[in-house]
Design an enzyme around this catalytic site. Structure first.
Site, short mmCIF file in Angstrom:
data_model
loop_
_atom_site.label_atom_id
_atom_site.label_comp_id
_atom_site.label_asym_id
_atom_site.label_seq_id
_atom_site.Cartn_x
_atom_site.Cartn_y
_atom_site.Cartn_z
N PRO A 186 0.83 -1.20 0.00
CA PRO A 186 0.00 0.00 0.00
C PRO A 186 0.87 1.26 0.00
CG PRO A 186 -0.80 -1.59 1.60
CD PRO A 186 0.52 -2.09 1.12
N GLU A 187 0.59 2.16 -0.94
CA GLU A 187 1.33 3.40 -1.02
C GLU A 187 0.49 4.50 -0.36
OE1 GLU A 187 2.84 3.88 -5.07
OE2 GLU A 187 2.93 1.71 -5.31
N LYS A 204 3.33 6.42 4.49
CA LYS A 204 2.70 5.10 4.53
C LYS A 204 2.39 4.63 5.95
CE LYS A 204 5.24 3.80 0.34
NZ LYS A 204 6.16 2.80 -0.29
N HIS A 262 -5.06 -15.49 9.05
CA HIS A 262 -4.11 -14.40 8.85
C HIS A 262 -4.40 -13.19 9.74
CE1 HIS A 262 -2.31 -16.61 5.61
NE2 HIS A 262 -3.43 -16.62 4.90
N ARG A 287 1.47 -11.92 4.83
CA ARG A 287 2.93 -12.10 4.88
C ARG A 287 3.54 -11.81 6.25
NH1 ARG A 287 5.64 -10.35 -0.85
NH2 ARG A 287 3.94 -10.97 -2.23
N LYS A 307 21.53 13.69 -6.22
CA LYS A 307 21.32 12.26 -6.45
C LYS A 307 21.88 11.82 -7.80
CE LYS A 307 19.00 11.75 -2.61
NZ LYS A 307 19.52 10.93 -1.50
N ARG A 367 13.12 -4.10 -8.97
CA ARG A 367 11.72 -3.68 -9.08
C ARG A 367 11.27 -3.69 -10.53
NH1 ARG A 367 10.18 -1.04 -4.36
NH2 ARG A 367 8.09 -1.53 -5.12
#
Length: 276
Positions: free
Chosen positions: A2-3, A58, A92, A111, A154, A263
């Protein structure tokens, strides 16, 4: 994972379900979900009232009475759902917050990657991963100047740079692919070689796509559900992510997929320019 739009959607759907409720008991079926002291988590939460739910990037911030906050990161597949305290447990379900009205909030995670922390309200940046994050889209601090200056330092590719949560907080694989396609920037472009005017366009599109995704309650590609058990709606608006081999809506060239630091990354080899 989830973003930012998905976590915001969870926040918005959780509030009417649990705000104002008082915790009676907590059950930890899988204690490792809680990253702080387990016994303290179990002993301090009973009697606490849910005051509100905030979010940063998040992270969900469940505000409680007595100046306490549960910081929750859903990681890959974490979900919350409201049920009754006597409802059968799903295999779960790993954490349960039983409320005094007989309802219960359960945290479900296939997970088991999600994590929770119990902290003093206001210490988020000192005690959790939030302190390492950059500014999030659509915040007053996330200006075009901030992004231009940040990318100047960067040397790695722009895909990895935008996934770096210390640069932009809340973005993930799906929205980065979409933003780079919208701005016609190749994912392997060196971040500090992208012209300033293009970075400003990138800034605007990041804000725009996050706004659109939140409006449609996030993206469900694999398993995302909001707190009401509903899927998101933005997946129908995805132009590039998940469309490898299909024609680009702009030029007709087939989308290609590569791995960028592990990715999966989908892009248009014709429209998206490499800056080196």
């Amino acid at each position: 994972m989830p973003e930012m739009p998905e976590v915001e959607t969870v926040r918005r759907t959780l509030i009417p379900l649990i705000k104002g409720k008082t915790i009676e008991k907590v059950i930890l079926w899988y204690p490792k979900i809680v990253a702080t002291d387990h016994e303290k988590f179990l002993s301090e939460l009973p009697g606490k009232k849910i005051i509100d739910i905030d979010r940063y990037a998040k992270y969900l911030l469940i505000r409680l009475s007595d100046n306490l906050t549960i910081v929750s990161h859903l990681r890959m597949e974490g979900k919350y759902h409201l049920t009754t305290s006597d409802a059968p447990k799903d295999k779960h379900d790993h954490v349960e917050f039983i409320f005094t009205d007989g309802t219960a909030l359960r945290y479900n995670d296939v997970r088991k990657f999600g994590r929770m922390q119990l902290i003093l309200t206001g210490t988020e940046r000192q005690t959790t991963g939030i302190g390492k994050l950059g500014y999030e889209p659509n915040s007053s601090e996330f200006t075009s100047e901030y992004l231009v200056n940040g990318l100047k330092r960067k040397k790695k590719n722009i895909k990895n740079t935008l996934l770096d949560q210390s640069v932009v907080a809340g973005l993930g694989n799906i929205y980065v692919d979409e933003v780079l396609w919208r701005t016609k920037i190749h994912p392997l472009s060196q971040a500090n070689k992208i012209p300033a005017e293009k970075v400003m366009e990138l800034h605007d599109q990041i804000n725009q796509i996050i706004t659109e995704a939140i409006k449609l309650q996030g993206t469900t590609v694999h398993s995302f559900l909001n707190a009401n058990g509903q899927v998101g709606g933005f997946q129908s608006k995805l132009q590039v992510y998940g469309h490898v081999g299909e024609p680009c809506p702009v030029c007709g060239t087939k989308f290609e997929k590569i791995k960028v630091n592990g990715r999966g990354t989908t892009f248009c080899p014709h429209c998206q320019v490499i800056y080196k």
